[in-house]
Design an enzyme around this catalytic site. Sequence first.
Site, mmCIF file in Angstrom:
data_model
loop_
_atom_site.group_PDB
_atom_site.id
_atom_site.type_symbol
_atom_site.label_atom_id
_atom_site.label_comp_id
_atom_site.label_asym_id
_atom_site.label_seq_id
_atom_site.Cartn_x
_atom_site.Cartn_y
_atom_site.Cartn_z
ATOM 1 N N CYS A 319 0.737 -1.161 0.028
ATOM 2 C CA CYS A 319 0.122 -0.005 0.165
ATOM 3 C C CYS A 319 0.943 1.272 -0.042
ATOM 4 O O CYS A 319 1.719 1.466 0.734
ATOM 5 C CB CYS A 319 -1.003 -0.049 1.294
ATOM 6 S SG CYS A 319 -2.158 1.303 1.317
ATOM 7 N N ARG A 418 -12.667 0.334 -4.262
ATOM 8 C CA ARG A 418 -12.294 0.224 -2.943
ATOM 9 C C ARG A 418 -11.609 1.579 -2.617
ATOM 10 O O ARG A 418 -11.693 1.896 -1.492
ATOM 11 C CB ARG A 418 -10.999 -0.667 -2.854
ATOM 12 C CG ARG A 418 -10.642 -0.576 -1.339
ATOM 13 C CD ARG A 418 -9.142 -1.806 -1.439
ATOM 14 N NE ARG A 418 -8.985 -2.440 0.151
ATOM 15 C CZ ARG A 418 -8.392 -1.801 0.786
ATOM 16 N NH1 ARG A 418 -7.697 -0.603 0.586
ATOM 17 N NH2 ARG A 418 -8.228 -2.288 2.159
#
Length: 502
Positions: A319, A418
């Site tokens: 991430c 998302r």
Amino acid sequence: MATYYDSVSHTFSEYLLVPGLTRKENVPDKVSLRTPLVKFKKGEQPALSLNIPMVSAVMQSVSGDRLGVALAKEGGMSFIFQSQSIASEAAMVAKVKNAKAGFVVSDSNITPDTTLSEVLELVKKTGHSTMPVTEDGTPNGKLVGLVTSRDYRVSRMTGNEKASSFMTPREKLVTANASATLSECNDIIWEHKLNTLPIVDDADHLCYLVFRKDYASHKENPLELLDDEKRFMVGAGINTRDYKERVPALVNAGADCLVLDSSDGYSEWQADALGWIKEKYGDTVKVGAGNVVDKDGFNYLAEHGADFVKVGIGGGSICITRETKGIGRGQATAVIEVAKARDEWFERTGEYIPICSDGGIVYDYHIVLALAMGADFVMLGRYFSRFEEAPGEKLTVNGAYVKEYWGEGSNRAKNWQRYDLGGKGKLSFEEGVDSYVPYAGFLHDNVYMTTYKIRSTMCNCGALTIKELQDKARLTLVSSTSIVEGGAHDVIVKNEDKSYNK
């Protein structure tokens, strides 16, 4: 004026547990890792619990149906990724539910005219060597025979032989009627020394298969996470865009729990989705929400009906949300604050809402730290992506086996839902990377070692349950020098372990 936090936000690696009194009863075999998955009222038991505090991340490279089955066998739960079509996600959920040691819907079916070469290709594709032969080649066609690896010898056959010439024909098969219970089927298997028992209806159409190995599997995996019908339990991810179509399909497929998959769950979109699900299904459908990193985010989702809350933004190994957007918080600090908010909510309302630490887990001991800080369970991506059962391809890079691992915020995943902020249906910029992780073998062996480490550490803290660990844990911040001191240093390590799973 902007709000400033006085304290620094910390990660798990900046903390250590200080040992408590280890009593004679504190041995790993006596430690229970059972933990609540969904909210419950004071004095009641949760509708869903985990037998180990580990769930797999809602990611393409992590949570497919194979990993769903493997993790349920160990007592945890997979959340099947939602960045795919509704039909394919529902099919994955159904595969996990049907894979249980019980009544299994066959996914390897052939006709009498199927050739040996085609049989071998199907074995390679599915990994299943037992193949019912039905008139039309469907899972519910009229049963005419059964093919297993014992029915053919490749070295003495050409490959052009039809299944009808080497299968065990229907008249020689022992079967059971669809009305038989699982216990009755197991009795038939043992009485006739069978490996596979076909289950047929009154018209002799195939319904299910029952396997001897599944009975043995349950004996070998006493922590299996099973529903009331003795099927594996599995979760599924949903988003805030198509939930009105996706949720019904996943519920019909048998999903035991849902979770809203979002990088930032402190939003009105999640509130709307939670409200719709609760209005339509009441308390019969369990759904977690997140992710959040503070008290305000937790309380917002709790007020809108979340059954559990995920904690963590930007801490995952793939991430880059913090780098691209400057949003997030140190995972340890986030868990500590949200756990405190959860406890305050419980005192105020009598409702306990479990929290899930999602991201920031690098070493096995980080899981114990997360639990000690108040998490009820952890969600893992990189950890599970390394295993044989994960969807990523296994490759050789620089002479070593690796698995592919990519973030849901990467262009490869194209999971714009998302990161949805109400704009156009696309990923405007990447919040995740595409990478490799060291291949680590099969899930069972790794999870067994990880959970044994967790149990051992809990014994050092004088705890036999996760709740007792949270009550008794003593944690200390450590300096950067102390972190270095904690690993091997000032020596030449002979066989250095290159994996992160320590």
